[in-house]
Design an enzyme around this catalytic site. Structure first.
Site, mmCIF file in Angstrom:
data_model
loop_
_atom_site.group_PDB
_atom_site.id
_atom_site.type_symbol
_atom_site.label_atom_id
_atom_site.label_comp_id
_atom_site.label_asym_id
_atom_site.label_seq_id
_atom_site.Cartn_x
_atom_site.Cartn_y
_atom_site.Cartn_z
ATOM 1 N N SER A 257 -5.538 -5.463 2.495
ATOM 2 C CA SER A 257 -4.205 -5.093 2.027
ATOM 3 C C SER A 257 -3.629 -4.088 2.998
ATOM 4 O O SER A 257 -4.263 -3.714 3.984
ATOM 5 C CB SER A 257 -4.295 -4.480 0.638
ATOM 6 O OG SER A 257 -4.903 -3.205 0.739
ATOM 7 N N LYS A 258 -2.449 -3.625 2.666
ATOM 8 C CA LYS A 258 -1.789 -2.670 3.548
ATOM 9 C C LYS A 258 -2.635 -1.427 3.745
ATOM 10 O O LYS A 258 -2.528 -0.748 4.754
ATOM 11 C CB LYS A 258 -0.430 -2.285 2.960
ATOM 12 C CG LYS A 258 0.538 -3.450 2.949
ATOM 13 C CD LYS A 258 1.933 -2.990 3.387
ATOM 14 C CE LYS A 258 2.904 -4.153 3.421
ATOM 15 N NZ LYS A 258 3.389 -4.530 2.089
#
Ligand code: GLU
Length: 487
Positions: A257-258
């Site tokens: 994810s980010k």
């Protein structure tokens, strides 16, 4: 590893919702689909699943096209290329889903529901309170006549799948037998009150009509598959094979994810990664080639790939591994091709870059590294780093002057086209000054580039040419004040 290639051509699809940028995780899934098609001589279909109006992102489809095109994942049917099942954008197929929804109603597999969000919420809370699974309680199932009147008068309703009793089971291409008790599965909404289909209805109708043979998608969709199987059965259609590929985890074993700096895939392009290296790195996320060699060209991967060989365990993405793979792909390029790629990257004539290729090819991890290495050569004036000591450590001002003068007169006499000769002759001066070559040559580095490290200095001189080299040596010499003149 068993390696019996599936020879039946597969029709597979990548069906992104254009809700933002594509990341490495979803592109890896696209890659596996594309590889399955190319490895079996089948078809790769691109379909845009944009029926969720709330999550719609303007231009999201264009990002999908750009990402796939950059990687070379060409589609045989889909937006912009067309095909026998057009349109390939779900929002343009709305009437079709309504039609198929009505068919389900007529056959008793779906029913209309007008429950308000408040009622559904109260129902859920009560079920939770009683420790029951939260499922729609079919309150509206017995009110179909009433709802028909309501709809005839222009009222809205959602359409729900009447989930059959019993079990759902399938032999997943990646994970083997998967079974669910249908008692766990809710009566999902198929058509929303705005008339748009949900994912479940649209995906099944389209996969069937588009003659998809293998649904390759992330394991996150496993809980949806029983609903899809129920729909296939309700329509009387044969379901495709399902291959639920492992999700991609970050180095900390959490979903990529980010948080991990998971980037938009196209950011790898601007950071100087090669498409072939990304394909190589992504292919290894859930698949291993049969041999020992895992630095592979796209063609190699197409030859070796079999969707049946994808493993079920989660794949861990390691950015350092991608760096290593990118570096290897750069090393393996024919110099003329690297010159071509760097020409586009640096906005320079590839011909003029050819002599520089040997200086950078073994030293860079990304194309951007080449910009860093080569910028001192391209800049018209030397840009001195703020904290660069000149003369550098272990060299006195007078020694530096002697060296620069020796270098300059050699360049004046012999030019710069023979780096090895120049280096040998200068080494004599270095020795006579009692300096270590490493310390001494740092003087020349700084003089030419304003910084003590970079590409091999004598080769760089050959590229700079006689005139520019001499000018830089003179300019550097002027920065130094001999001991005898110091006050
Ligand atoms: N539109 C879904 C997504 O965004 C497709 C899932 C599937 O492949 O069935 O991932």
């Amino acid at each position: 590893m068993a390696h019996s290639h599936t020879t039946t051509p597969m029709r597979v699809r990548f069906a992104p919702s254009p809700t933002g940028a594509l990341h490495l995780g979803n592109v890896r899934t696209a890659l596996f689909s594309w590889l399955a098609a190319r490895a079996t001589g089948g078809d790769f279909i691109l379909r845009i699943e944009d029926t969720d109006q709330e999550r719609y992102v303007e231009g999201g489809d264009l990002t999908v096209f750009e990402t796939l095109r950059w990687l070379g994942l060409d589609w045989d049917e889909g937006p912009e290329v067309g095909g026998p099942h057009a349109p390939y954008v779900q929002s343009q197929r709305k009437a079709l889903y309504t039609e198929y929804g009505e068919k389900l109603v007529a056959a008793g597999h779906a029913y209309w529901c007008t429950c308000t969000p408040d009622r559904l919420e109260a129902m859920r809370l009560e079920q939770q309170h009683r420790g029951q699974p939260t499922r729609y309680d079919r309150h509206c199932l017995s009110r179909q006549d009433e709802i028909a009147t309501h709809r005839a008068a222009g009222g809205t309703a959602v359409l729900r799948l009447r989930m059959p009793e019993g079990m759902s089971a399938w032999d997943d291409v990646v994970r083997g037998r998967i079974e669910f008790s249908n008692a766990e599965i809710d009566d999902s909404v198929l058509l929303k009150s705005d008339g748009f289909p949900t994912y479940h209805l649209a995906v099944v109708v389209d996969d069937h009509l588009m003659e998809i043979t293998h649904v390759i998608r992330s394991e996150e969709w496993i809980p949806s598959t029983p609903k899809h199987l129920a729909l296939y059965a309700a329509f009387g259609w044969t379901p495709p094979a399902f291959a639920h590929v492992p999700i991609v985890l970050g180095p900390d074993k959490k979903k990529l994810s980010k948080r991990h700096g998971a980037k938009r895939l196209l950011d790898y392009r601007s950071d100087g990664y090669l498409p072939a290296a990304l394909i190589n790195a992504m292919a290894l996320l859930g698949w291993s080639p049969p041999g020992d060699e895992d630095i592979l060209s796209v063609d190699d991967i197409v030859k070796l790939f079999d969707i049946h060989d994808v493993h079920a365990s989660p794949a861990v993405f390691d950015p350092q591994r991608l760096d290593a793979i990118n570096a290897r792909h750069i090393r393996l390029l024919p110099p003329a091709e690297l010159a071509h790629i760097l020409g586009a990257w640096l906005d320079r004539d590839p011909e003029s870059l050819l002599p520089l290729i040997p200086l950078v090819q073994e030293r860079i991890t990304t194309l951007e590294d080449a910009s860093t290495l080569l910028s001192p050569i391209f800049s018209t004036a030397v840009i001195w780093g703020d904290d660069v000591a000149f003369p550098p450590k272990n060299v006195t001002v007078d020694q530096a002057i002697t060296l620069l003068d020796a270098c300059r007169s050699d360049v004046a006499a012999n030019g710069t086209a023979d780096p090895t000769g120049l280096r040998t002759r200068l080494t004599e001066t270095v020795t006579s000054l009692g300096l270590k070559p490493r310390d001494a040559f740092r003087v020349i580095y700084c003089a030419l580039f304003g910084q003590p490290t970079g590409i091999p200095v004598f080769d760089a001189m050959a590229v700079l040419g006689q005139e520019a080299t001499a000018a830089r040596l003179v300019a550097a010499r002027e920065r130094l004040v001999p001991a005898s003149e110091q006050v």
